[in-house]
Design an enzyme around this catalytic site. Structure first.
Site, mmCIF file in Angstrom:
data_model
loop_
_atom_site.group_PDB
_atom_site.id
_atom_site.type_symbol
_atom_site.label_atom_id
_atom_site.label_comp_id
_atom_site.label_asym_id
_atom_site.label_seq_id
_atom_site.Cartn_x
_atom_site.Cartn_y
_atom_site.Cartn_z
ATOM 1 N N GLU A 1 0.118 -1.348 5.565
ATOM 2 C CA GLU A 1 1.139 -0.865 6.493
ATOM 3 C C GLU A 1 0.877 0.582 6.881
ATOM 4 O OE1 GLU A 1 5.028 1.080 7.566
ATOM 5 O OE2 GLU A 1 3.681 1.487 5.885
ATOM 6 N N ASP B 1 0.835 -1.206 0.000
ATOM 7 C CA ASP B 1 0.000 0.000 0.000
ATOM 8 C C ASP B 1 0.866 1.251 0.000
ATOM 9 O OD1 ASP B 1 0.780 -0.791 2.640
ATOM 10 O OD2 ASP B 1 -0.568 0.714 3.455
#
Length: 447
Positions: free
Chosen positions: A108, A41
């Protein structure tokens, strides 16, 4: 799909973490299993004047004087470059390495949920190379833990007084940046700057607040903030004069730290309501008193931030709530909670309700790490000078990995990335080459 295309075994866990396996090169089948790890991400930040839908539009990347940047948005080099390195290793036919497991985690940036959900037994290796740090020439063997603290103020909508004038005041052009990596750089916080004016102006004018929209993500320093204020028509011109004076003062204060600071104003249509005076006063005092920045420097690693807090965002929500989001970090868990309690205390004194996230642990440095020594020796061999071995104030997933896999030996390294978590994000091309060569050399030497 990538693994299948290249005839590699892969699996995915319930939350979406992906693990791709690559066999050892011939003769190295009995070497230690090495885990390469990055997250899939990115932080989706854009300038207010940039039209971009992160769900649909591609990143508009370009090269600028040796750096790769994006037009008006974050680039995604954090941590797209880590995934790129993993894919290059997985597809290469001429590298020497033992058995590999490439772990790509989810979410994350928004709370480390992929690392939190990682189950024991998913990985088999005891050596992990985290490819998510942003300073070439530095090897990281520790990181800060973190916790978010969110305060909510309830307000009562009130009618607009007759004969009112509405103005939108904006602070923009700040550098912002990563609330871990950049918190010590004395950059401006748009929420704090804008609130300073409100505190002063509320003593001079019959000022009412109708909306406050500052900052965005919990792990980014607020770059932009805006407020819609109401004053009587008779005070309109004096308000703008005061705003221009304040803007000049801020431009002087931040002349060197924030050279692109802009403070603008415009007339707007009268909003539907203003917030009640009691909540208005408590909101301004809360923003003013809420700590932001470095709280303690480390006594263990010279020059490193130990504990910090970030007043990330102030947002009106629905028709009766104002939400303030903060993020606390520390290399010492007890001080992480101390910082959260400090922020909570200010919020409670202002009459806000408070919630804390579950938080995430830090990664305690291990100066005797075998893989860190391998990486340091490889760097010296390749480039002729010593890498800096240190801890990082940003949060890495490594602390969570240790909870599930306490025998992991880990080191983190990467190319040079600047402006992460902001539209100024950029990655240095020359250092990507050094990052790749270091990764190849480290894999060669883990035996």
């Amino acid at each position: 799909d990538f693994a299948q295309t290249h005839n590699l075994k892969a699996r995915r866990d319930e939350i979406g973490n992906v693990l791709i396996y690559k066999p050892a090169t011939p003769g190295r089948e009995n070497d230690p299993v090495v885990i390469l790890q990055s997250h899939m991400d990115m932080v989706c930040e854009k300038n207010n004047d940039t039209v971009h839908d992160f769900e649909q539009d591609s990143i508009k990347a370009f090269v600028d004087d040796g750096w790769v940047r994006a037009k008006g948005t974050t680039l995604g080099s954090d941590d797209g470059i880590g995934i790129a390195a993993q894919m290059a290793v997985l597809t290469s036919a001429d590298l020497s390495h033992g058995p590999l497991e490439c772990l790509i985690t989810v979410d994350e940036e928004s709370g480390l949920s992929g690392a939190f959900a990682l189950q024991p037994g998913f990985l088999s290796g005891n050596v992990l190379l985290n490819l998510d740090s942003e300073d070439e020439g530095e090897l990281f063997i520790g990181c800060a833990g973190g916790i978010d603290t969110v305060g909510t103020l309830k307000y009562t909508p009130e009618a607009i007084p007759a004969g009112s004038f509405a103005a939108k005041l904006e602070v923009k052009g700040l550098l912002g940046g990563h609330s871990g990596d950049d918190i010590h750089k004395n950059r401006g916080n748009a929420n704090k700057i804008l609130n300073r004016f409100l505190m002063d102006a509320s003593k001079l004018f019959d000022l009412r607040i109708a909306d406050f929209n500052g900052g965005n993500l919990r792990n980014a320093i607020a770059r932009e903030a805006s407020v819609v204020v109401i004053v009587p028509h008779s005070q309109k011109e004096s308000l703008i004069v005061e705003w221009n004076v304040f803007a000049s003062e801020m431009e002087f204060e931040y002349e060197f730290a924030e050279p692109k600071l802009k403070m603008v104003h415009q007339s707007v249509a009268l909003p539907e309501f203003v917030i009640d005076m009691d909540t208005q006063g408590r909101l301004m005092k809360l923003i003013a008193a809420c700590p932001h920045g470095v709280l303690e420097m480390s006594s263990r690693m010279a020059g490193m931030v130990e504990t910090s807090t970030n007043l990330a965002s102030v947002k009106f929500k629905g028709t009766n709530e104002i939400v303030l989001t903060t993020s606390q970090r520390s290399e010492i868990d007890s001080r992480k909670f101390m910082a959260a309690e400090m922020v909570e205390s200010v919020m409670l004194l202002a009459g806000a309700s408070v919630e804390h996230s579950d938080g995430y642990p830090g990664w305690t440095p291990n100066p005797d790490s075998a893989v860190a020594k391998i990486a340091a020796e490889a760097y010296k061999k390749l480039f002729g000078n010593d890498a800096l071995v240190k801890s990082i104030h940003a949060g890495l997933e490594c602390g969570l990995f240790l909870e599930k896999y306490p025998d992991l030996d880990m080191v983190s390294f990467g190319p040079t990335i600047r402006g992460a978590h902001s539209p100024d994000e950029r990655i240095n091309i020359e250092t990507v080459d050094k990052f790749w060569k270091l990764l190849v050399e480290v894999l060669e030497n883990i035996r």
